[in-house]
Design a protein around this motif. Structure first.
Motif, mmCIF file in Angstrom:
data_model
loop_
_atom_site.group_PDB
_atom_site.id
_atom_site.type_symbol
_atom_site.label_atom_id
_atom_site.label_comp_id
_atom_site.label_asym_id
_atom_site.label_seq_id
_atom_site.Cartn_x
_atom_site.Cartn_y
_atom_site.Cartn_z
ATOM 1 N N TRP A 126 0.847 -1.206 0.000
ATOM 2 C CA TRP A 126 0.000 0.000 0.000
ATOM 3 C C TRP A 126 0.873 1.242 0.000
ATOM 4 N N PHE A 127 1.897 1.242 0.850
ATOM 5 C CA PHE A 127 2.779 2.391 0.959
ATOM 6 C C PHE A 127 3.459 2.670 -0.377
ATOM 7 N N SER A 128 3.899 1.628 -1.068
ATOM 8 C CA SER A 128 4.620 1.817 -2.326
ATOM 9 C C SER A 128 3.732 2.419 -3.398
ATOM 10 N N TRP A 129 2.482 1.947 -3.513
ATOM 11 C CA TRP A 129 1.604 2.484 -4.554
ATOM 12 C C TRP A 129 1.054 3.852 -4.189
ATOM 13 N N SER A 130 0.877 4.130 -2.910
ATOM 14 C CA SER A 130 0.466 5.472 -2.505
ATOM 15 C C SER A 130 1.578 6.471 -2.793
ATOM 16 N N LEU A 131 2.826 6.075 -2.501
ATOM 17 C CA LEU A 131 3.966 6.935 -2.808
ATOM 18 C C LEU A 131 4.144 7.122 -4.309
ATOM 19 N N THR A 132 3.831 6.075 -5.070
ATOM 20 C CA THR A 132 3.937 6.182 -6.527
ATOM 21 C C THR A 132 2.999 7.261 -7.053
ATOM 22 N N PHE A 133 1.833 7.417 -6.425
ATOM 23 C CA PHE A 133 0.905 8.477 -6.815
ATOM 24 C C PHE A 133 1.582 9.843 -6.661
ATOM 25 N N ALA A 134 2.263 10.054 -5.518
ATOM 26 C CA ALA A 134 2.970 11.319 -5.305
ATOM 27 C C ALA A 134 4.082 11.501 -6.324
ATOM 28 N N LEU A 135 4.781 10.410 -6.631
ATOM 29 C CA LEU A 135 5.864 10.445 -7.615
ATOM 30 C C LEU A 135 5.345 10.826 -8.994
ATOM 31 N N GLU A 136 4.248 10.212 -9.411
ATOM 32 C CA GLU A 136 3.723 10.475 -10.753
ATOM 33 C C GLU A 136 3.179 11.902 -10.867
ATOM 34 N N LEU A 137 2.584 12.429 -9.794
ATOM 35 C CA LEU A 137 2.117 13.819 -9.819
ATOM 36 C C LEU A 137 3.294 14.769 -10.021
ATOM 37 N N THR A 138 4.399 14.499 -9.327
ATOM 38 C CA THR A 138 5.593 15.324 -9.482
ATOM 39 C C THR A 138 6.164 15.201 -10.891
ATOM 40 N N ALA A 139 6.221 13.961 -11.394
ATOM 41 C CA ALA A 139 6.746 13.731 -12.744
ATOM 42 C C ALA A 139 5.915 14.469 -13.785
ATOM 43 N N ALA A 140 4.594 14.508 -13.593
ATOM 44 C CA ALA A 140 3.723 15.208 -14.541
ATOM 45 C C ALA A 140 4.086 16.688 -14.621
ATOM 46 N N GLY A 141 4.332 17.306 -13.454
ATOM 47 C CA GLY A 141 4.712 18.712 -13.445
ATOM 48 C C GLY A 141 6.041 18.950 -14.132
ATOM 49 N N LEU A 142 7.010 18.056 -13.917
ATOM 50 C CA LEU A 142 8.321 18.193 -14.550
ATOM 51 C C LEU A 142 8.225 18.021 -16.061
ATOM 52 N N ILE A 143 7.360 17.121 -16.504
ATOM 53 C CA ILE A 143 7.182 16.891 -17.942
ATOM 54 C C ILE A 143 6.582 18.118 -18.616
ATOM 55 N N ILE A 144 5.639 18.769 -17.950
ATOM 56 C CA ILE A 144 5.020 19.974 -18.524
ATOM 57 C C ILE A 144 6.043 21.102 -18.641
ATOM 58 N N GLN A 145 7.038 21.129 -17.757
ATOM 59 C CA GLN A 145 8.064 22.166 -17.834
ATOM 60 C C GLN A 145 8.918 22.054 -19.107
ATOM 61 N N TYR A 146 8.786 20.942 -19.826
ATOM 62 C CA TYR A 146 9.457 20.804 -21.122
ATOM 63 C C TYR A 146 8.988 21.917 -22.067
ATOM 64 N N TRP A 147 7.726 22.313 -21.921
ATOM 65 C CA TRP A 147 7.158 23.366 -22.768
ATOM 66 C C TRP A 147 7.236 24.744 -22.116
ATOM 67 N N ASN A 148 7.114 24.781 -20.784
ATOM 68 C CA ASN A 148 7.094 26.081 -20.087
ATOM 69 C C ASN A 148 7.731 25.933 -18.709
ATOM 70 N N LYS A 149 8.972 26.335 -18.595
ATOM 71 C CA LYS A 149 9.701 26.158 -17.334
ATOM 72 C C LYS A 149 9.334 27.212 -16.287
ATOM 73 N N SER A 150 8.558 28.225 -16.667
ATOM 74 C CA SER A 150 8.216 29.291 -15.722
ATOM 75 C C SER A 150 7.127 28.866 -14.746
ATOM 76 N N LEU A 151 6.349 27.837 -15.089
ATOM 77 C CA LEU A 151 5.259 27.387 -14.220
ATOM 78 C C LEU A 151 5.781 26.424 -13.165
ATOM 79 N N SER A 152 5.406 26.667 -11.923
ATOM 80 C CA SER A 152 5.851 25.825 -10.815
ATOM 81 C C SER A 152 5.273 24.418 -10.923
ATOM 82 N N VAL A 153 6.088 23.422 -10.545
ATOM 83 C CA VAL A 153 5.628 22.034 -10.514
ATOM 84 C C VAL A 153 4.459 21.883 -9.546
ATOM 85 N N GLY A 154 4.475 22.694 -8.488
ATOM 86 C CA GLY A 154 3.426 22.615 -7.471
ATOM 87 C C GLY A 154 2.035 22.863 -8.029
#
Length: 519
Positions: A126-154
């Motif tokens: 459970w802990f691993s898949w719950s943490l994976t959710f947090a990881l994927e949310l962060t990764a999504a923000g970093l991927i979007i910065q490929y187009w616009n680095k001015s927007l915060s990952v948060g």
């Protein structure tokens, strides 16, 4: 309180008689407060598992793995892990088709082995898949910065957290459709990439490289040497990427998590197991094969620290061929891949929490469902773990998050090993209670040898995943590599000492509760 149900043969017959009064469906009397909707079909199960499995491991992790091991070692590593996955998936399919309960294998560990094993496996999984959710949310923000680095990952962590939390509160049949369409985008993209890779290898593009064939398997070579020279170094490189290959495949077993919400599980689960295994294995093995023949493992861009499309070996293949535009398209698909994985993470972790509650290992409130059949307390609790993604906004938080990543990687192998052992115990319990395996809805092949094969190699990989630490000792790296195993044993020993549980006798293993027999 640990929930352990024991039945003698006379109880088994009495329970079977009672079940006949329910139109051939065995009813879980003890867990009657849980009313999960059986709204998932075969296709939904497959795409939930594909959504979790096909993510950053394939799109990003294969680049550094190719640089470490070389094309032949990487391909062999993926094929080898696929054989281990086959042992896990077929074992899970046999159990889940016969006893399709929420959380599946976390429930089986308590019933077939010992409540302590169910507690320890369930919580670390459970802990691993719950943490994976947090990881994927962060990764999504970093991927979007490929187009616009001015927007915060948060910003994107917050936006996607809201979207996928809301999606998981939908009726499960709607969720299944939503996940299916999202996951199909990346499946189509990978298939398109494979076709494009064949064309690039044949000489298509503006690079002037011409026909490639197996050019890069000859120069710089098929096997990279890692840490030491010679054939030993080639083997070390192969073994070093097994964790990467395993991390890529992990999530495929989630096809069993939705067993308690599946229509006609006796038919749907075996079909979904086969479809998921061959689909995921085929996509992964062919992808790493074509990466290996189109990129030399000495290419420096393979070891980029970037988290967006610029670090993807799929993009590198296109760039080396001199084809413009496609990198942005692949970045969009990479974003879709991460988001579908995040969606699956909340679903899977919430059903694991339901299973823990039904086994007495978590508060009973997590068993409660609304009128739509959604375990809303479990979904809410699991989605809140996603807020840990905001830790990446601080420098110190990144260090902690890297520890979380190591927990995720090895926890999957722990789960695989316990699934194999659950199946071995399951088969022995069937024999002890005079239930022939031929009567089961689905029979796993090559048993019991295949489950023993999977158990042995899963344990071996778990124990040796940090072997590099012992070649050049680093205390911090040792704890980073083995933190998940340490946590698992703390849970195991702590629960065993507190509850004083014992191995469930084979003739008392509960093979009745949760059975679903269609007419």
């Amino acid at each position: 309180m640990d929930l352990h149900i024991s039945r003698s043969s006379s109880d088994h017959q009495a329970y079977g008689s009672m079940s006949n009064k329910h139109q051939g469906k065995d009813v879980d009397v003890e867990n009657s407060s849980t009313h999960l909707e059986r709204g998932l079909h075969n296709r939904h199960l497959q795409f939930i598992a594909i959504g979790a499995a096909v993510g950053t491991g394939l799109f990003l992790g294969t680049g550094s793995a190719l640089a470490t091991a070389g094309p032949a070692s990487l391909l062999i590593a993926f094929i080898f892990i696929a054989t281990i996955l086959y042992s896990v998936m077929t074992a899970l399919g046999e159990m889940a088709a016969y006893i399709p309960v929420a959380g599946a294998f976390t429930n089986y560990a308590s019933r077939f082995i010992d409540p302590t094993w169910g507690f320890s496996m369930g919580w670390i999984y459970w802990f691993s898949w719950s943490l994976t959710f947090a990881l994927e949310l962060t990764a999504a923000g970093l991927i979007i910065q490929y187009w616009n680095k001015s927007l915060s990952v948060g910003i994107w962590i917050a936006v996607f957290w809201f979207v996928f939390t809301l999606a998981n509160f939908m009726p499960v049949r709607w969720f299944g459709e939503f996940e299916m369409w999202l996951s199909s985008i990346k499946v189509i993209t990978i298939i398109g990439f494979l076709i494009l890779s064949i064309c690039i290898n044949a000489g298509v593009g503006n690079s002037g490289r011409g026909y490639l064939g197996f050019k890069y398997w000859n120069d710089p070579g098929a096997f990279a040497q890692h840490l030491v020279d010679g054939s030993v170094g080639s083997f070390v490189g192969f073994w070093a990427v097994l964790i990467t290959a395993g991390f890529s495949f992990q999530g495929s077993e989630l096809v069993g998590i939705g067993a308690g919400e599946t229509k006609d599980p006796e038919k749907s689960i075996p079909s979904a197991i086969r479809g998921t295994f061959w689909g995921v294995s085929g996509l992964f093995i062919f992808t790493v094969f074509f990466l290996g023949i189109n990129i030399p493992y000495t290419n420096g861009d393979l070891t980029s620290d970037s988290q967006d499309a610029s670090a993807s070996p799929l993009v590198l293949v296109v760039q080396l061929a001199g084809i413009p535009v496609l990198p942005s398209i692949i970045n969009a698909v990479l974003l879709t891949a991460v988001l579908t994985a995040a969606n699956s993470d909340v679903y899977s972790s919430s059903r694991i929490l339901v299973s823990l509650a039904e086994s007495g290992h978590a508060p009973s409130i997590f068993r409660k469902t609304n009128r739509l059949g959604t375990p809303y307390y479990a979904v809410g609790a699991c989605s809140c773990v996603g807020f840990l993604g905001f830790m990446n906004l601080s420098e110190n938080g990144t260090v902690v998050f890297n520890w979380f990543l190591n927990i995720i990687s090895v926890a999957g192998f722990i789960a695989w090993a316990i699934i194999n052992y659950c199946h071995i115990r399951f088969m022995r319990a069937l024999a002890a209670q005079n239930i022939p395996r031929s009567d089961l809805p689905y029979n796993a092949p090559l048993q019991p040898y295949l489950s023993w094969y999977g158990l042995f190699f899963n344990i071996l990989i778990i124990l040796t995943n940090g072997f590099e630490v012992f070649m050049n000792w680093d205390t911090s790296a040792f704890f980073t590599k083995y933190v998940s195993l340490l946590i698992f044993f703390v849970l195991l020993i702590g629960h065993k000492l507190w509850k004083r549980t014992k191995l469930v006798p084979l003739n008392e293993v509960d093979l009745v509760t949760g059975r679903f027999r269609s007419e």
